[in-house]
Design a protein around this motif. Sequence first.
Motif, PDB file in Angstrom:
ATOM      1  N   TYR A 187       0.821  -1.208   0.000  1.00 58.02           N
ATOM      2  CA  TYR A 187       0.000   0.000   0.000  1.00 58.02           C
ATOM      3  C   TYR A 187       0.853   1.255   0.000  1.00 58.02           C
ATOM      4  CZ  TYR A 187      -3.885  -3.062   0.845  1.00 58.02           C
ATOM      5  OH  TYR A 187      -4.818  -4.046   0.710  1.00 58.02           O
ATOM      6  N   PHE A 188       1.874   1.242   0.859  1.00 54.40           N
ATOM      7  CA  PHE A 188       2.652   2.461   0.995  1.00 54.40           C
ATOM      8  C   PHE A 188       4.064   2.109   1.399  1.00 54.40           C
ATOM      9  CE2 PHE A 188       4.367   5.890   3.650  1.00 54.40           C
ATOM     10  CZ  PHE A 188       4.273   6.939   2.768  1.00 54.40           C
ATOM     11  N   GLN A 189       5.001   2.820   0.821  1.00 54.28           N
ATOM     12  CA  GLN A 189       6.376   2.615   1.236  1.00 54.28           C
ATOM     13  C   GLN A 189       7.138   3.922   1.141  1.00 54.28           C
ATOM     14  OE1 GLN A 189       8.608  -1.001   0.702  1.00 54.28           O
ATOM     15  NE2 GLN A 189       9.941   0.062  -0.731  1.00 54.28           N
ATOM     16  N   ASP A 190       7.904   4.244   2.171  1.00 55.10           N
ATOM     17  CA  ASP A 190       8.784   5.400   2.145  1.00 55.10           C
ATOM     18  C   ASP A 190      10.081   4.935   2.798  1.00 55.10           C
ATOM     19  OD1 ASP A 190      10.160   7.748   2.422  1.00 55.10           O
ATOM     20  OD2 ASP A 190       8.437   8.910   3.113  1.00 55.10           O
ATOM     21  N   GLU A 191      11.093   4.719   1.984  1.00 56.43           N
ATOM     22  CA  GLU A 191      12.327   4.111   2.489  1.00 56.43           C
ATOM     23  C   GLU A 191      13.113   5.052   3.389  1.00 56.43           C
ATOM     24  OE1 GLU A 191      13.998   1.082   1.592  1.00 56.43           O
ATOM     25  OE2 GLU A 191      13.250   0.531  -0.401  1.00 56.43           O
ATOM     26  N   GLN A 192      12.898   6.354   3.197  1.00 54.73           N
ATOM     27  CA  GLN A 192      13.639   7.311   4.003  1.00 54.73           C
ATOM     28  C   GLN A 192      12.690   8.332   4.576  1.00 54.73           C
ATOM     29  OE1 GLN A 192      16.643   8.651   1.323  1.00 54.73           O
ATOM     30  NE2 GLN A 192      17.934   6.899   1.766  1.00 54.73           N
ATOM     31  N   ALA A 193      11.931   7.884   5.544  1.00 59.41           N
ATOM     32  CA  ALA A 193      10.899   8.758   6.070  1.00 59.41           C
ATOM     33  C   ALA A 193      11.473   9.729   7.088  1.00 59.41           C
ATOM     34  CB  ALA A 193       9.790   7.927   6.689  1.00 59.41           C
ATOM     35  N   LEU A 194      12.485   9.314   7.803  1.00 57.05           N
ATOM     36  CA  LEU A 194      12.948  10.104   8.938  1.00 57.05           C
ATOM     37  C   LEU A 194      14.355   9.655   9.312  1.00 57.05           C
ATOM     38  CD1 LEU A 194      11.951  12.059  11.184  1.00 57.05           C
ATOM     39  CD2 LEU A 194      11.162  10.080  12.431  1.00 57.05           C
ATOM     40  N   THR A 195      15.154  10.599   9.795  1.00 58.68           N
ATOM     41  CA  THR A 195      16.441  10.174  10.336  1.00 58.68           C
ATOM     42  C   THR A 195      16.529  10.616  11.792  1.00 58.68           C
ATOM     43  OG1 THR A 195      17.589  12.192   9.734  1.00 58.68           O
ATOM     44  CG2 THR A 195      17.599  10.445   8.097  1.00 58.68           C
ATOM     45  N   PHE A 196      17.296   9.896  12.551  1.00 58.69           N
ATOM     46  CA  PHE A 196      17.521  10.303  13.931  1.00 58.69           C
ATOM     47  C   PHE A 196      18.940   9.945  14.333  1.00 58.69           C
ATOM     48  CE2 PHE A 196      16.041   5.960  14.257  1.00 58.69           C
ATOM     49  CZ  PHE A 196      16.797   5.416  15.283  1.00 58.69           C
ATOM     50  N   THR A 197      19.349  10.492  15.453  1.00 53.44           N
ATOM     51  CA  THR A 197      20.717  10.298  15.901  1.00 53.44           C
ATOM     52  C   THR A 197      20.712   9.510  17.198  1.00 53.44           C
ATOM     53  OG1 THR A 197      21.299  12.416  14.947  1.00 53.44           O
ATOM     54  CG2 THR A 197      22.837  11.518  16.522  1.00 53.44           C
ATOM     55  N   VAL A 198      21.678   8.633  17.336  1.00 58.74           N
ATOM     56  CA  VAL A 198      21.834   7.929  18.598  1.00 58.74           C
ATOM     57  C   VAL A 198      23.095   8.447  19.266  1.00 58.74           C
ATOM     58  CG1 VAL A 198      22.238   5.706  19.693  1.00 58.74           C
ATOM     59  CG2 VAL A 198      20.653   5.879  17.774  1.00 58.74           C
ATOM     60  N   ASP A 199      22.949   8.807  20.519  1.00 60.59           N
ATOM     61  CA  ASP A 199      24.099   9.275  21.267  1.00 60.59           C
ATOM     62  C   ASP A 199      24.528   8.164  22.209  1.00 60.59           C
ATOM     63  OD1 ASP A 199      25.780  11.617  22.283  1.00 60.59           O
ATOM     64  OD2 ASP A 199      24.973  10.673  24.083  1.00 60.59           O
ATOM     65  N   ALA A 200      25.818   7.847  22.204  1.00 59.38           N
ATOM     66  CA  ALA A 200      26.274   6.674  22.942  1.00 59.38           C
ATOM     67  C   ALA A 200      26.789   7.007  24.336  1.00 59.38           C
ATOM     68  CB  ALA A 200      27.356   5.962  22.140  1.00 59.38           C
ATOM     69  N   THR A 201      26.633   8.250  24.754  1.00 63.27           N
ATOM     70  CA  THR A 201      27.151   8.616  26.069  1.00 63.27           C
ATOM     71  C   THR A 201      26.695   7.612  27.130  1.00 63.27           C
ATOM     72  OG1 THR A 201      27.009  10.900  25.358  1.00 63.27           O
ATOM     73  CG2 THR A 201      27.344  10.517  27.711  1.00 63.27           C
ATOM     74  N   GLY A 202      27.642   7.041  27.833  1.00 59.24           N
ATOM     75  CA  GLY A 202      27.317   6.081  28.887  1.00 59.24           C
ATOM     76  C   GLY A 202      27.164   4.652  28.409  1.00 59.24           C
ATOM     77  N   ALA A 203      27.260   4.430  27.109  1.00 57.10           N
ATOM     78  CA  ALA A 203      27.098   3.066  26.594  1.00 57.10           C
ATOM     79  C   ALA A 203      28.348   2.244  26.913  1.00 57.10           C
ATOM     80  CB  ALA A 203      26.862   3.115  25.083  1.00 57.10           C
ATOM     81  N   PRO A 204      28.241   0.925  26.771  1.00 58.38           N
ATOM     82  CA  PRO A 204      29.386   0.087  27.104  1.00 58.38           C
ATOM     83  C   PRO A 204      30.623   0.502  26.307  1.00 58.38           C
ATOM     84  CG  PRO A 204      27.473  -1.267  26.591  1.00 58.38           C
ATOM     85  CD  PRO A 204      27.080   0.157  26.360  1.00 58.38           C
ATOM     86  N   GLY A 205      31.732   0.647  27.002  1.00 55.71           N
ATOM     87  CA  GLY A 205      32.990   0.914  26.309  1.00 55.71           C
ATOM     88  C   GLY A 205      33.257   2.383  26.038  1.00 55.71           C
ATOM     89  N   THR A 206      32.394   3.286  26.526  1.00 56.38           N
ATOM     90  CA  THR A 206      32.652   4.699  26.210  1.00 56.38           C
ATOM     91  C   THR A 206      33.785   5.275  27.049  1.00 56.38           C
ATOM     92  OG1 THR A 206      30.630   5.087  27.450  1.00 56.38           O
ATOM     93  CG2 THR A 206      30.573   5.581  25.102  1.00 56.38           C
ATOM     94  N   GLN A 207      34.342   4.460  27.947  1.00 58.18           N
ATOM     95  CA  GLN A 207      35.524   4.950  28.655  1.00 58.18           C
ATOM     96  C   GLN A 207      36.715   5.108  27.707  1.00 58.18           C
ATOM     97  OE1 GLN A 207      34.040   2.037  28.984  1.00 58.18           O
ATOM     98  NE2 GLN A 207      35.289   0.458  29.916  1.00 58.18           N
ATOM     99  N   TRP A 208      36.627   4.379  26.561  1.00 55.88           N
ATOM    100  CA  TRP A 208      37.668   4.577  25.538  1.00 55.88           C
ATOM    101  C   TRP A 208      37.091   5.478  24.453  1.00 55.88           C
ATOM    102  CZ3 TRP A 208      36.780  -0.809  26.750  1.00 55.88           C
ATOM    103  CH2 TRP A 208      37.711  -1.300  27.685  1.00 55.88           C
ATOM    104  N   PRO A 209      37.668   6.617  24.276  1.00 59.45           N
ATOM    105  CA  PRO A 209      37.084   7.536  23.282  1.00 59.45           C
ATOM    106  C   PRO A 209      37.433   7.127  21.858  1.00 59.45           C
ATOM    107  CG  PRO A 209      38.995   8.545  24.313  1.00 59.45           C
ATOM    108  CD  PRO A 209      38.838   7.203  24.944  1.00 59.45           C
ATOM    109  N   GLU A 210      36.859   6.046  21.406  1.00 62.34           N
ATOM    110  CA  GLU A 210      37.129   5.601  20.037  1.00 62.34           C
ATOM    111  C   GLU A 210      35.796   5.229  19.401  1.00 62.34           C
ATOM    112  OE1 GLU A 210      39.415   2.022  20.481  1.00 62.34           O
ATOM    113  OE2 GLU A 210      37.795   0.969  21.467  1.00 62.34           O
ATOM    114  N   PRO A 211      35.669   5.424  18.091  1.00 61.77           N
ATOM    115  CA  PRO A 211      34.437   4.986  17.452  1.00 61.77           C
ATOM    116  C   PRO A 211      34.397   3.463  17.446  1.00 61.77           C
ATOM    117  CG  PRO A 211      35.840   6.257  15.937  1.00 61.77           C
ATOM    118  CD  PRO A 211      36.640   5.982  17.156  1.00 61.77           C
ATOM    119  N   ARG A 212      33.220   2.901  17.729  1.00 65.92           N
ATOM    120  CA  ARG A 212      33.064   1.448  17.684  1.00 65.92           C
ATOM    121  C   ARG A 212      32.476   1.044  16.349  1.00 65.92           C
ATOM    122  NH1 ARG A 212      33.128  -1.634  22.917  1.00 65.92           N
ATOM    123  NH2 ARG A 212      35.069  -0.716  23.679  1.00 65.92           N
ATOM    124  N   LEU A 213      32.996  -0.009  15.760  1.00 65.84           N
ATOM    125  CA  LEU A 213      32.455  -0.486  14.495  1.00 65.84           C
ATOM    126  C   LEU A 213      31.118  -1.172  14.730  1.00 65.84           C
ATOM    127  CD1 LEU A 213      35.701  -1.953  12.912  1.00 65.84           C
ATOM    128  CD2 LEU A 213      34.635   0.269  12.509  1.00 65.84           C
TER     129      LEU A 213
END
Lengths: 279, 418
Positions: B378-404
């Motif tokens: 009936y309906f499809q919109d592949e890119q309806a919305l974008t949002f950001t995830v902030d990892a502050t406090g997530a596992p491993g954030t004691q190391w300031p490196e991007p996680r793959l």
Amino acid sequence: MALREQTAVTIIRPSRGWAALDLRDVWLYRELVYFLTWRDLKVRYKQTLLGAAWAVLQPFLTMVVFTIFFGNFAKVSSEGLPYPVFSYTALLPWGLFAKALNDASRSLVGNSHMLTKIYFPRLILPLASVLSGVVDFGIAFLFLLGMMAYYGIYPTWGLLILPVLLLLALITALGVGLWLSALNVLYRDVGYALPFLTQLWMFVSPIIYSINTVPEQWRLVYALNPMTGVVQGFRWALLGSQTEQLGLIIAISSGMALIILISGLFYFRRMERLFADRV
Amino acid sequence: MSRYAIQVRDLGKQYRIGTIVTRYPTLREAMVDRVQSLFRRNHHPTETIWALRHVSFEVEHGKVLGVIGRNGAGKSTLLKILSRVTEPTEGEAEIHGRVGSLLEVGTGFHPELTGRENIYLNGAILGMKRTEIDRKFDEIVAFAEVEPFIDTPVKRYSSGMYLRLAFAVAAHLEPEILVVDEVLAVGDAEFQRKCLGKMGEVAREGRTVLFVSHNMSAILRLTEETLVLDKGRLVMRAPTPEAVDFYLSQGFSQTGERIWHPDEVPAAAAPFRPIALRIRNAQGQVVDTIRSVEPSTIEIEYELSAPIPGLRVGLYLMSTRGEYVFTSFDTDDPEHFEQFAVRPAGRYISRCLLPANLLNEGRFVVGVNASAYRVRRYFQDEQALTFTVDATGAPGTQWPEPRLGAVRPRLEWQVEVA
């Protein structure tokens, strides 16, 4: 380091009305003019089959067509000169002017990505596009020398004035280009009007016909078209063609060219602040 | 010399609505307008918006200042004014030193020219002298890692090589003041790490940096102080951790919503009509940025003008690099599947609960799909919305490196002495 000399303090504030020309800033960025001109040249002839031959082909083919139709069929007067040399000598500065005018008028819109991302004196874009045509002119000029040798025509000492005439053509192209490029940012009509304008302008310049065809009482009015002075000056300097009051004609043309250039500079500067937001 | 590298006083920038995005006026329209305004006493007020208003601040020499705020908050406008790309409408700014801007890397790059030629051209556009480029040429090529291809036209470069070269030129500019706008949103993790390293280096050399980013961990790592902008106003200036916390916890970015106007929806979608898609944080606010460590909700609101048998409404989640993270439908659960064998006409909201500790930091794209399996989409919109995830406090954030990886689950580890 670049620009360190001007780094003391920059005050950014809204400008109002007619801005100062601030040509010093353009001078500081002079190397950018060089690189942009050089880019235009490199890019123009990459991936073309005939390369620089295009610079000769265009005026050459135009000359052939003009010679057949205007020189032979319509028997247009060519001041006693062979019609091919007569028209080719005019097509050289005309080609330079037309290309410079066209490129300059489209320079801002064509480089909109630069306008909206980075600061540099905007004047540099039309300036660089005017200059890149000079190389083509040089190539086509060599061909003219060959033609003159073929017809046994030897240039006069007037040859020395050629750089001045060339400058006059460039000043005119830049002046009109400044007006049109700024207008083109606001109104895209300019892009459509340009080919038409160029064509009309050619007919009101002594390219196909001789200035002597124009009734004498109108010659000085006719000289208000700066290209009149340029083209007739070229014919005099290279082919020794005689025109009454040529000095006055060139003077009027030069005066007009300067008026266009200076008004163009001020208009461009006035509109400059809108470029990044409106392009 | 003044204490300050940048002093901004009551800066404002007004745009006429439509001047940025809509089509170009023709000369005829402009003339008609002019003539009409001669005859009308009060000609219709043009709608305007202030992209920036009443913004004042100073930056001392050698400081690295972050600038955050949701899309449209005025961050880019501020940087454009400071780098003299555009003029302010009111107020003024005093700049002590040469400003270099990384508003967009690779501006003026020409695809037909070789890497070498583009370095000179781009350098000149950025305001470098030829002798300066000569001196740094080898360093730029080494940083970009493109030595073997330096005389190849850049149109044959991979996008990664192109980007590295473009950044390398810009990064070797040596301005006293550097303004950077979200350069790090592009490129792979390795490249981002390298860019961040270079930025840190610039800061340690005592140059002034104004750094705009959506990447909170980059802001936290590189800046000590941060400005928070909202709707063109400066709402906060604080030490970075405080500012970032304020920005995230206030659910400041309330664009986490996509609304479909009836005329945007293709007629073929009927009887299904999408109304809105929203991202909500743990507190139930509609937000653009969610925290990885808190649960959140994606909801789809829609209306059925007639009953639809076998309808399923669902989501795709995609990373901004185009990898699918998951696909999920509201009738995946057999119980719901039974219950909604035929979905009656009416207005609905389907909510998908994203558990805490699911997504890695970054930007994600939500797509919407409403279909009946093997019957009809009936309906499809592949890119309806974008949002950001902030990892502050997530596992491993004691190391300031991007996680793959797109996900950042909190997994249980056991460490034994064997």
